[in-house]
Design a protein around this motif. Structure first.
Motif, PDB file in Angstrom:
ATOM      1  N   PHE A  41       0.942  -1.026   0.097  1.00  0.00           N
ATOM      2  CA  PHE A  41      -0.024  -0.063   0.000  1.00  0.00           C
ATOM      3  C   PHE A  41       0.889   1.161  -0.073  1.00  0.00           C
ATOM      4  N   ILE A  42       1.787   1.301   0.867  1.00  0.00           N
ATOM      5  CA  ILE A  42       2.639   2.562   0.692  1.00  0.00           C
ATOM      6  C   ILE A  42       3.493   2.554  -0.546  1.00  0.00           C
ATOM      7  N   SER A  45       0.904   4.075  -2.657  1.00  0.00           N
ATOM      8  CA  SER A  45       0.471   5.514  -2.564  1.00  0.00           C
ATOM      9  C   SER A  45       1.684   6.250  -3.238  1.00  0.00           C
ATOM     10  N   ASN A  46       2.957   5.853  -2.841  1.00  0.00           N
ATOM     11  CA  ASN A  46       3.981   6.652  -3.285  1.00  0.00           C
ATOM     12  C   ASN A  46       3.919   6.842  -5.002  1.00  0.00           C
ATOM     13  N   ALA A  48       1.200   6.352  -6.845  1.00  0.00           N
ATOM     14  CA  ALA A  48       0.063   7.328  -7.286  1.00  0.00           C
ATOM     15  C   ALA A  48       0.458   8.989  -7.156  1.00  0.00           C
ATOM     16  N   PHE A  49       1.143   9.370  -6.103  1.00  0.00           N
ATOM     17  CA  PHE A  49       1.285  10.574  -5.710  1.00  0.00           C
ATOM     18  C   PHE A  49       2.663  10.863  -6.341  1.00  0.00           C
TER      19      PHE A  49
END
Length: 64
Positions: A41-42, A45-46, A48-49
């Protein structure tokens, strides 16, 4: 049969038939798999952003 007594029955049955080593192995594998999921997930998220991970590998694994 209400739900809490159902869980108590399951836990008492497990404690009778499972040895401590098998239960410990199950707990360790549950923590490992949840840690791997959080790490994924981390990373997602990294990505995606569009953020680069700056923390050390061990620190990231200890956070999760």
């Amino acid at each position: 049969m209400n739900l809490p007594s159902f869980y108590k029955k399951i836990l008492s049955t497990l404690s009778k038939y499972l040895e401590g080593g098998l239960l410990a192995l199950g707990l360790i594998s549950a923590f490992w798999s949840s840690s791997a999921a959080m790490n994924a997930f981390i990373k997602a998220s990294n990505a995606a952003f569009e953020v680069e991970e700056t923390r050390h590998f061990i620190l990231v694994r200890l956070i999760v």
